[in-house]
Design a protein around this motif. Structure first.
Motif, PDB file in Angstrom:
ATOM      1  N   PRO A 128      -1.235  11.864  -6.307  1.00 28.83           N
ATOM      2  CA  PRO A 128      -2.197  10.891  -6.824  1.00 28.83           C
ATOM      3  C   PRO A 128      -3.633  11.355  -6.554  1.00 28.83           C
ATOM      4  O   PRO A 128      -3.912  12.019  -5.570  1.00 28.83           O
ATOM      5  CB  PRO A 128      -1.879   9.609  -6.073  1.00 28.83           C
ATOM      6  CG  PRO A 128      -1.056   9.992  -4.916  1.00 28.83           C
ATOM      7  CD  PRO A 128      -0.451  11.320  -5.215  1.00 28.83           C
ATOM      8  N   SER A 129      -4.518  10.981  -7.449  1.00 26.89           N
ATOM      9  CA  SER A 129      -5.932  11.294  -7.288  1.00 26.89           C
ATOM     10  C   SER A 129      -6.734  10.003  -7.416  1.00 26.89           C
ATOM     11  O   SER A 129      -6.249   9.001  -7.916  1.00 26.89           O
ATOM     12  CB  SER A 129      -6.370  12.298  -8.352  1.00 26.89           C
ATOM     13  OG  SER A 129      -6.157  11.766  -9.640  1.00 26.89           O
ATOM     14  N   LYS A 130      -7.980  10.044  -6.943  1.00 18.98           N
ATOM     15  CA  LYS A 130      -8.854   8.872  -7.042  1.00 18.98           C
ATOM     16  C   LYS A 130      -9.603   8.941  -8.364  1.00 18.98           C
ATOM     17  O   LYS A 130     -10.106   9.981  -8.753  1.00 18.98           O
ATOM     18  CB  LYS A 130      -9.834   8.851  -5.889  1.00 18.98           C
ATOM     19  CG  LYS A 130      -9.159   8.638  -4.546  1.00 18.98           C
ATOM     20  CD  LYS A 130      -9.975   7.709  -3.702  1.00 18.98           C
ATOM     21  CE  LYS A 130      -9.341   7.496  -2.358  1.00 18.98           C
ATOM     22  NZ  LYS A 130      -8.416   6.431  -2.331  1.00 18.98           N
ATOM     23  N   LYS A 131      -9.638   7.798  -9.063  1.00 18.07           N
ATOM     24  CA  LYS A 131     -10.345   7.730 -10.333  1.00 18.07           C
ATOM     25  C   LYS A 131     -10.994   6.362 -10.446  1.00 18.07           C
ATOM     26  O   LYS A 131     -10.397   5.352 -10.079  1.00 18.07           O
ATOM     27  CB  LYS A 131      -9.379   7.947 -11.494  1.00 18.07           C
ATOM     28  CG  LYS A 131     -10.043   7.961 -12.835  1.00 18.07           C
ATOM     29  CD  LYS A 131      -9.050   8.275 -13.938  1.00 18.07           C
ATOM     30  CE  LYS A 131      -9.759   8.292 -15.272  1.00 18.07           C
ATOM     31  NZ  LYS A 131      -8.814   8.546 -16.367  1.00 18.07           N
ATOM     32  N   ASN A 150       0.805  -1.217   0.000  1.00 22.24           N
ATOM     33  CA  ASN A 150       0.000   0.000   0.000  1.00 22.24           C
ATOM     34  C   ASN A 150       0.838   1.266   0.000  1.00 22.24           C
ATOM     35  O   ASN A 150       0.366   2.328   0.386  1.00 22.24           O
ATOM     36  CB  ASN A 150      -0.957  -0.001   1.187  1.00 22.24           C
ATOM     37  CG  ASN A 150      -2.038  -1.033   1.012  1.00 22.24           C
ATOM     38  OD1 ASN A 150      -2.703  -1.047  -0.004  1.00 22.24           O
ATOM     39  ND2 ASN A 150      -2.191  -1.901   1.969  1.00 22.24           N
ATOM     40  N   LYS A 151       2.049   1.173  -0.457  1.00 24.99           N
ATOM     41  CA  LYS A 151       2.937   2.327  -0.552  1.00 24.99           C
ATOM     42  C   LYS A 151       2.931   2.828  -1.996  1.00 24.99           C
ATOM     43  O   LYS A 151       3.072   2.044  -2.931  1.00 24.99           O
ATOM     44  CB  LYS A 151       4.354   1.908  -0.144  1.00 24.99           C
ATOM     45  CG  LYS A 151       5.355   3.009  -0.190  1.00 24.99           C
ATOM     46  CD  LYS A 151       6.725   2.480   0.205  1.00 24.99           C
ATOM     47  CE  LYS A 151       7.766   3.544  -0.004  1.00 24.99           C
ATOM     48  NZ  LYS A 151       9.108   3.033   0.172  1.00 24.99           N
ATOM     49  N   TYR A 202       0.173   2.612  -7.020  1.00 29.75           N
ATOM     50  CA  TYR A 202       0.830   1.622  -6.176  1.00 29.75           C
ATOM     51  C   TYR A 202       1.836   0.761  -6.920  1.00 29.75           C
ATOM     52  O   TYR A 202       2.822   0.320  -6.350  1.00 29.75           O
ATOM     53  CB  TYR A 202      -0.206   0.727  -5.500  1.00 29.75           C
ATOM     54  CG  TYR A 202      -1.116   1.492  -4.575  1.00 29.75           C
ATOM     55  CD1 TYR A 202      -0.624   2.113  -3.437  1.00 29.75           C
ATOM     56  CD2 TYR A 202      -2.461   1.629  -4.854  1.00 29.75           C
ATOM     57  CE1 TYR A 202      -1.437   2.833  -2.600  1.00 29.75           C
ATOM     58  CE2 TYR A 202      -3.292   2.345  -4.016  1.00 29.75           C
ATOM     59  CZ  TYR A 202      -2.776   2.941  -2.893  1.00 29.75           C
ATOM     60  OH  TYR A 202      -3.591   3.657  -2.071  1.00 29.75           O
ATOM     61  N   THR A 203       1.590   0.517  -8.207  1.00 31.87           N
ATOM     62  CA  THR A 203       2.488  -0.346  -8.967  1.00 31.87           C
ATOM     63  C   THR A 203       3.307   0.414 -10.003  1.00 31.87           C
ATOM     64  O   THR A 203       4.327  -0.085 -10.458  1.00 31.87           O
ATOM     65  CB  THR A 203       1.699  -1.448  -9.698  1.00 31.87           C
ATOM     66  OG1 THR A 203       0.822  -0.835 -10.652  1.00 31.87           O
ATOM     67  CG2 THR A 203       0.913  -2.303  -8.728  1.00 31.87           C
ATOM     68  N   GLY A 204       2.843   1.594 -10.413  1.00 27.91           N
ATOM     69  CA  GLY A 204       3.519   2.353 -11.449  1.00 27.91           C
ATOM     70  C   GLY A 204       3.162   1.880 -12.846  1.00 27.91           C
ATOM     71  O   GLY A 204       3.664   2.382 -13.834  1.00 27.91           O
TER      72      GLY A 204
END
Length: 99
Positions: free
Chosen positions: A54-57, A26-27, A89-91
């Motif tokens: 980061p934003s929520k989408k 969760n990083k 989280y994963t890129g």
């Protein structure tokens, strides 16, 4: 027969291991990793713009934390412009849409 100290050490290790794995999963990835991913996928990038927060989408029915931005490939009249979304989280590149 293992001593009491060894048993306590193993118990502590087994208790902390799931917490460490959860924290690692969760990083957020640093945005530089996303820039490197873009450069690896597209050869002739001339411009990259990335929102570093980061934003929520909502993506495929799930709400996820993502990085968004734009990039250009080519030069002159053959310049192509894209808008992209990458998982925070994963890129991993989730989508790149030509504008």
């Amino acid at each position: 027969m293992p001593s009491r100290n060894v048993k306590v050490f193993i118990a502590i290790l087994l208790a902390l291991l799931p917490a460490l794995v959860w924290i690692r999963m969760n990083k957020n990835v640093h945005p530089r990793a996303i820039l490197a991913e873009l450069r690896a996928q597209y050869d002739d990038i001339t411009f990259i713009s990335l929102d570093y927060s980061p934003s929520k989408k909502k993506f495929l029915g799930l709400e996820r934390d993502v990085y968004t931005g734009r990039f250009h490939t080519g030069a002159g009249d053959s310049t192509r412009r894209y808008q992209f979304t990458a998982d925070a989280y994963t890129g991993e590149m989730m989508e790149a849409v030509e504008l």
